[in-house]
Design a protein around this motif. Sequence first.
Motif, PDB file in Angstrom:
ATOM      1  N   UNK A  22       0.839  -1.202   0.000  1.00  0.00           N
ATOM      2  CA  UNK A  22       0.000   0.000   0.000  1.00  0.00           C
ATOM      3  C   UNK A  22       0.873   1.251   0.000  1.00  0.00           C
ATOM      4  N   UNK A  23       1.949   1.220   0.777  1.00  0.00           N
ATOM      5  CA  UNK A  23       2.862   2.368   0.819  1.00  0.00           C
ATOM      6  C   UNK A  23       3.515   2.601  -0.542  1.00  0.00           C
ATOM      7  N   UNK A  24       3.880   1.534  -1.235  1.00  0.00           N
ATOM      8  CA  UNK A  24       4.472   1.684  -2.561  1.00  0.00           C
ATOM      9  C   UNK A  24       3.459   2.211  -3.570  1.00  0.00           C
ATOM     10  N   UNK A  25       2.198   1.771  -3.459  1.00  0.00           N
ATOM     11  CA  UNK A  25       1.162   2.302  -4.343  1.00  0.00           C
ATOM     12  C   UNK A  25       0.972   3.793  -4.119  1.00  0.00           C
ATOM     13  N   UNK A  26       0.959   4.190  -2.859  1.00  0.00           N
ATOM     14  CA  UNK A  26       0.819   5.600  -2.527  1.00  0.00           C
ATOM     15  C   UNK A  26       2.018   6.384  -3.076  1.00  0.00           C
ATOM     16  N   UNK A  27       3.195   5.786  -3.006  1.00  0.00           N
ATOM     17  CA  UNK A  27       4.397   6.450  -3.507  1.00  0.00           C
ATOM     18  C   UNK A  27       4.291   6.706  -4.999  1.00  0.00           C
ATOM     19  N   UNK A  31       4.516  10.262  -6.812  1.00  0.00           N
ATOM     20  CA  UNK A  31       5.505  10.511  -7.865  1.00  0.00           C
ATOM     21  C   UNK A  31       4.826  11.111  -9.094  1.00  0.00           C
ATOM     22  N   UNK A  32       3.675  10.605  -9.439  1.00  0.00           N
ATOM     23  CA  UNK A  32       2.934  11.163 -10.572  1.00  0.00           C
ATOM     24  C   UNK A  32       2.530  12.602 -10.333  1.00  0.00           C
ATOM     25  N   UNK A  33       2.018  12.882  -9.134  1.00  0.00           N
ATOM     26  CA  UNK A  33       1.604  14.245  -8.798  1.00  0.00           C
ATOM     27  C   UNK A  33       2.807  15.180  -8.775  1.00  0.00           C
ATOM     28  N   UNK A  34       3.911  14.719  -8.225  1.00  0.00           N
ATOM     29  CA  UNK A  34       5.122  15.543  -8.176  1.00  0.00           C
ATOM     30  C   UNK A  34       5.657  15.812  -9.575  1.00  0.00           C
ATOM     31  N   UNK A  35       5.543  14.845 -10.458  1.00  0.00           N
ATOM     32  CA  UNK A  35       5.981  15.044 -11.841  1.00  0.00           C
ATOM     33  C   UNK A  35       5.154  16.123 -12.514  1.00  0.00           C
ATOM     34  N   UNK A  80       9.321  18.666  -5.497  1.00  0.00           N
ATOM     35  CA  UNK A  80      10.538  17.998  -5.043  1.00  0.00           C
ATOM     36  C   UNK A  80      10.403  17.511  -3.608  1.00  0.00           C
ATOM     37  N   UNK A  81       9.801  18.309  -2.741  1.00  0.00           N
ATOM     38  CA  UNK A  81       9.595  17.909  -1.348  1.00  0.00           C
ATOM     39  C   UNK A  81       8.715  16.662  -1.258  1.00  0.00           C
ATOM     40  N   UNK A  82       7.612  16.664  -2.002  1.00  0.00           N
ATOM     41  CA  UNK A  82       6.703  15.506  -1.972  1.00  0.00           C
ATOM     42  C   UNK A  82       7.392  14.255  -2.522  1.00  0.00           C
ATOM     43  N   UNK A  86       8.050  10.936  -0.331  1.00  0.00           N
ATOM     44  CA  UNK A  86       7.437   9.668  -0.739  1.00  0.00           C
ATOM     45  C   UNK A  86       8.494   8.589  -0.943  1.00  0.00           C
ATOM     46  N   UNK A  87       9.609   8.941  -1.539  1.00  0.00           N
ATOM     47  CA  UNK A  87      10.672   7.955  -1.727  1.00  0.00           C
ATOM     48  C   UNK A  87      11.254   7.511  -0.390  1.00  0.00           C
ATOM     49  N   UNK A  88      11.394   8.426   0.551  1.00  0.00           N
ATOM     50  CA  UNK A  88      11.876   8.067   1.883  1.00  0.00           C
ATOM     51  C   UNK A  88      10.906   7.106   2.565  1.00  0.00           C
ATOM     52  N   UNK A  89       9.605   7.390   2.450  1.00  0.00           N
ATOM     53  CA  UNK A  89       8.610   6.501   3.065  1.00  0.00           C
ATOM     54  C   UNK A  89       8.620   5.110   2.440  1.00  0.00           C
ATOM     55  N   UNK A  90       8.773   5.049   1.113  1.00  0.00           N
ATOM     56  CA  UNK A  90       8.771   3.735   0.465  1.00  0.00           C
ATOM     57  C   UNK A  90      10.013   2.938   0.829  1.00  0.00           C
ATOM     58  N   UNK A  91      11.153   3.605   0.910  1.00  0.00           N
ATOM     59  CA  UNK A  91      12.375   2.905   1.325  1.00  0.00           C
ATOM     60  C   UNK A  91      12.233   2.425   2.762  1.00  0.00           C
ATOM     61  N   UNK A  92      11.651   3.251   3.615  1.00  0.00           N
ATOM     62  CA  UNK A  92      11.431   2.865   5.004  1.00  0.00           C
ATOM     63  C   UNK A  92      10.488   1.664   5.100  1.00  0.00           C
ATOM     64  N   UNK A  93       9.442   1.630   4.257  1.00  0.00           N
ATOM     65  CA  UNK A  93       8.514   0.497   4.274  1.00  0.00           C
ATOM     66  C   UNK A  93       9.195  -0.785   3.807  1.00  0.00           C
ATOM     67  N   UNK A  94      10.035  -0.690   2.792  1.00  0.00           N
ATOM     68  CA  UNK A  94      10.736  -1.881   2.305  1.00  0.00           C
ATOM     69  C   UNK A  94      11.737  -2.374   3.346  1.00  0.00           C
ATOM     70  N   UNK A  95      12.447  -1.443   3.998  1.00  0.00           N
ATOM     71  CA  UNK A  95      13.403  -1.842   5.034  1.00  0.00           C
ATOM     72  C   UNK A  95      12.671  -2.495   6.201  1.00  0.00           C
TER      73      UNK A  95
END
Length: 125
Positions: A22-27, A31-35, A80-82, A86-95
Amino acid sequence: MYEREQSVRHVRWREANPEAYVELQRTWGVIGHSSVLMVLSLSLIGTSLTLGYLHLPGWLETSALMGTSGAAVGCGGIGLWRLVRALFRSVRAVVRTRQCGADGEGQGETVEESAPEVTLAAGSS
């Protein structure tokens, strides 16, 4: 041996780790919104550069340049902040998922299925 192969089925990573999935889906959504925000920022930078070539009255040119430049910096900064968050949260979820897997709490590559028909068939013969 054939019965053993049938009783073991592979579990998908997303089924074994629903929170991380779910965290990766949110990420990916972030990412799309930030783009989009970053493309908008680039578009505003182009608008600001284009306004520089127009010969507008002094105060109008200054306010238009400041407005588009400020909006470009704002959109780029928020995007850039978002993205970084989001990337930090996804890495944290995978770890966190890998740590749970190392502890043996919910991470499973294979699941043993109980096969009552196999035991019944073997017991009745």
